[in-house]
Design an enzyme around this catalytic site. Structure first.
Site, PDB file in Angstrom:
ATOM      1  N   GLU A 248      54.051  30.744  31.979  1.00  0.00           N
ATOM      2  CA  GLU A 248      52.459  30.480  32.193  1.00  0.00           C
ATOM      3  C   GLU A 248      52.232  31.247  33.366  1.00  0.00           C
ATOM      4  O   GLU A 248      53.164  31.192  34.416  1.00  0.00           O
ATOM      5  CB  GLU A 248      51.928  29.173  32.244  1.00  0.00           C
ATOM      6  CG  GLU A 248      51.101  28.678  30.878  1.00  0.00           C
ATOM      7  CD  GLU A 248      49.694  29.721  30.945  1.00  0.00           C
ATOM      8  OE1 GLU A 248      49.678  30.672  31.413  1.00  0.00           O
ATOM      9  OE2 GLU A 248      48.929  29.033  30.262  1.00  0.00           O
ATOM     10  N   ASP A 249      51.157  31.799  33.504  1.00  0.00           N
ATOM     11  CA  ASP A 249      50.582  32.345  34.905  1.00  0.00           C
ATOM     12  C   ASP A 249      50.214  31.352  35.943  1.00  0.00           C
ATOM     13  O   ASP A 249      50.555  31.118  37.153  1.00  0.00           O
ATOM     14  CB  ASP A 249      49.477  33.303  34.764  1.00  0.00           C
ATOM     15  CG  ASP A 249      48.609  32.942  33.802  1.00  0.00           C
ATOM     16  OD1 ASP A 249      48.367  31.632  33.298  1.00  0.00           O
ATOM     17  OD2 ASP A 249      47.454  33.584  33.485  1.00  0.00           O
TER      18      ASP A 249
ATOM     19  N   ASP B  41      45.745  24.987  35.604  1.00  0.00           N
ATOM     20  CA  ASP B  41      44.784  24.708  36.457  1.00  0.00           C
ATOM     21  C   ASP B  41      44.253  23.196  35.873  1.00  0.00           C
ATOM     22  O   ASP B  41      45.000  22.172  36.599  1.00  0.00           O
ATOM     23  CB  ASP B  41      43.550  25.880  36.257  1.00  0.00           C
ATOM     24  CG  ASP B  41      42.444  25.618  36.831  1.00  0.00           C
ATOM     25  OD1 ASP B  41      42.436  25.304  37.930  1.00  0.00           O
ATOM     26  OD2 ASP B  41      41.332  25.992  36.329  1.00  0.00           O
TER      27      ASP B  41
ATOM     28  N   PHE C  13      40.206  31.060  43.422  1.00  0.00           N
ATOM     29  CA  PHE C  13      40.399  31.602  42.549  1.00  0.00           C
ATOM     30  C   PHE C  13      41.046  33.047  42.722  1.00  0.00           C
ATOM     31  O   PHE C  13      40.975  33.778  43.633  1.00  0.00           O
ATOM     32  CB  PHE C  13      38.929  32.138  41.934  1.00  0.00           C
ATOM     33  CG  PHE C  13      39.112  32.472  40.391  1.00  0.00           C
ATOM     34  CD1 PHE C  13      39.180  31.903  39.268  1.00  0.00           C
ATOM     35  CD2 PHE C  13      39.269  34.189  40.219  1.00  0.00           C
ATOM     36  CE1 PHE C  13      39.363  32.667  37.987  1.00  0.00           C
ATOM     37  CE2 PHE C  13      39.452  34.685  39.031  1.00  0.00           C
ATOM     38  CZ  PHE C  13      39.328  33.710  37.800  1.00  0.00           C
TER      39      PHE C  13
ATOM     40  N   ARG D 161      44.754  42.535  36.809  1.00  0.00           N
ATOM     41  CA  ARG D 161      46.036  41.892  36.287  1.00  0.00           C
ATOM     42  C   ARG D 161      47.249  42.767  36.640  1.00  0.00           C
ATOM     43  O   ARG D 161      48.221  42.209  36.966  1.00  0.00           O
ATOM     44  CB  ARG D 161      46.000  41.975  34.699  1.00  0.00           C
ATOM     45  CG  ARG D 161      45.028  41.220  34.168  1.00  0.00           C
ATOM     46  CD  ARG D 161      45.353  41.126  32.649  1.00  0.00           C
ATOM     47  NE  ARG D 161      44.416  40.441  31.754  1.00  0.00           N
ATOM     48  CZ  ARG D 161      44.123  39.087  31.618  1.00  0.00           C
ATOM     49  NH1 ARG D 161      45.021  38.198  32.272  1.00  0.00           N
ATOM     50  NH2 ARG D 161      43.118  38.464  30.646  1.00  0.00           N
TER      51      ARG D 161
HETATM   52  P1  IMP Z   1      43.882  25.116  32.279  1.00  0.00           P
HETATM   53  O1  IMP Z   1      43.808  24.702  30.931  1.00  0.00           O
HETATM   54  O2  IMP Z   1      42.515  24.796  32.931  1.00  0.00           O
HETATM   55  O3  IMP Z   1      44.961  24.660  32.914  1.00  0.00           O
HETATM   56  O4  IMP Z   1      43.779  26.802  32.235  1.00  0.00           O
HETATM   57  C1  IMP Z   1      44.627  27.651  32.663  1.00  0.00           C
HETATM   58  C2  IMP Z   1      44.251  28.836  32.425  1.00  0.00           C
HETATM   59  O5  IMP Z   1      42.855  29.623  33.058  1.00  0.00           O
HETATM   60  C3  IMP Z   1      45.031  29.898  33.155  1.00  0.00           C
HETATM   61  O6  IMP Z   1      46.096  30.241  31.995  1.00  0.00           O
HETATM   62  C4  IMP Z   1      44.120  31.111  33.380  1.00  0.00           C
HETATM   63  O7  IMP Z   1      43.868  32.080  32.318  1.00  0.00           O
HETATM   64  C5  IMP Z   1      42.799  30.517  33.791  1.00  0.00           C
HETATM   65  N1  IMP Z   1      42.916  30.377  35.235  1.00  0.00           N
HETATM   66  C6  IMP Z   1      43.029  29.139  35.924  1.00  0.00           C
HETATM   67  N2  IMP Z   1      42.853  29.388  37.089  1.00  0.00           N
HETATM   68  C7  IMP Z   1      42.604  30.876  37.454  1.00  0.00           C
HETATM   69  C8  IMP Z   1      42.629  31.621  38.701  1.00  0.00           C
HETATM   70  O8  IMP Z   1      42.457  31.055  39.828  1.00  0.00           O
HETATM   71  N3  IMP Z   1      42.592  32.830  38.397  1.00  0.00           N
HETATM   72  C9  IMP Z   1      42.664  33.450  37.294  1.00  0.00           C
HETATM   73  N4  IMP Z   1      42.715  32.747  35.988  1.00  0.00           N
HETATM   74  C10 IMP Z   1      42.689  31.417  36.098  1.00  0.00           C
HETATM   75 MG    MG Z   2      47.458  31.571  31.198  1.00  0.00          MG
END
Ligand code: IMP
Ligand code: MG
Length: 175
Positions: free
Chosen positions: A97-98, A101, A150, A163
């Site tokens: 995963e990138d 959050d 962010f 990206r």
């Molecule tokens: P989660 O379900 O809240 O953990 O969502 C994670 C997803 O939200 C990641 O895979 C990203 O696509 C997006 N995301 C969360 N934080 C960021 C950020 O700081 N920059 C860009 N995308 C983010």
């Molecule tokens: Mg992601």
């Protein structure tokens, strides 16, 4: 409005950390084959770089998911936009995963993939924002813990832009 991008992790720092993660994963999976699963689109840059640093045999598959509802109302249920091409039965799966959050996406995804009977599932993320977590997720490999800001670059987008930046930056609104 234009944005300014402040460098948080330089290209050099990110590359060095990915080498370290690759070495660590290669040690942990010694004698095995690791099946990398990329969560599109954000995970793709990281997965390609990471895969090049892994010395055990690697296979790869890709999936794309989207969350139902907005962030505040999300039930944590994710919709599969593109499913994996191959079954997971008996494989040692490493989800790449990138960023993690809230943890909603990954907690749901891991639970769903477990039902496909892999031999094991681990999780590797380039970035983690632990302060933001609302769902508990066990993260096995983390590139960097970062503060609640962010970020973009290395696969991460802001309205689909940035990206392709080769580093991780923080989005700041220009005055
Ligand atoms: P989660 O379900 O809240 O953990 O969502 C994670 C997803 O939200 C990641 O895979 C990203 O696509 C997006 N995301 C969360 N934080 C960021 C950020 O700081 N920059 C860009 N995308 C983010
Ligand atoms: Mg992601």
């Amino acid at each position: 409005m234009a944005e300014k991008i402040r460098t948080l992790k330089s290209e050099e720092i990110v590359d060095k950390r990915i080498c370290e993660l690759g070495a660590c994963i290669s040690r942990d999976y010694e004698g095995k084959q690791v099946h990398l699963i990329c969560v599109l689109k954000g995970g793709v840059f990281f997965m390609c770089e990471l895969a090049k640093r892994i010395t055990v045999p690697v296979t790869m598959d890709f999936m794309s998911v989207s969350s139902y509802g907005d962030d505040t109302k999300s039930s944590g249920v994710v919709k599969i936009v593109k499913d994996l091409d191959e079954p997971l039965e008996g494989r040692d799966v490493l989800i790449v995963e990138d960023i993690i959050d809230s943890g909603r996406t990954l907690s749901y995804l891991i639970e769903m993939l477990h039902k496909r009977n892999p031999a094991s599932i681990r999780l590797c993320t380039l970035l983690d924002k632990p302060e933001r977590r609302v769902r508990e997720v066990k993260v096995d490999y983390v590139g960097f813990n970062i503060p609640d800001e962010f970020v973009v670059g290395y696969g991460l987008d802001y309205a689909q832009k940035y990206r392709n930046l080769p580093y991780i930056g923080v989005v700041e609104e220009a005055e």
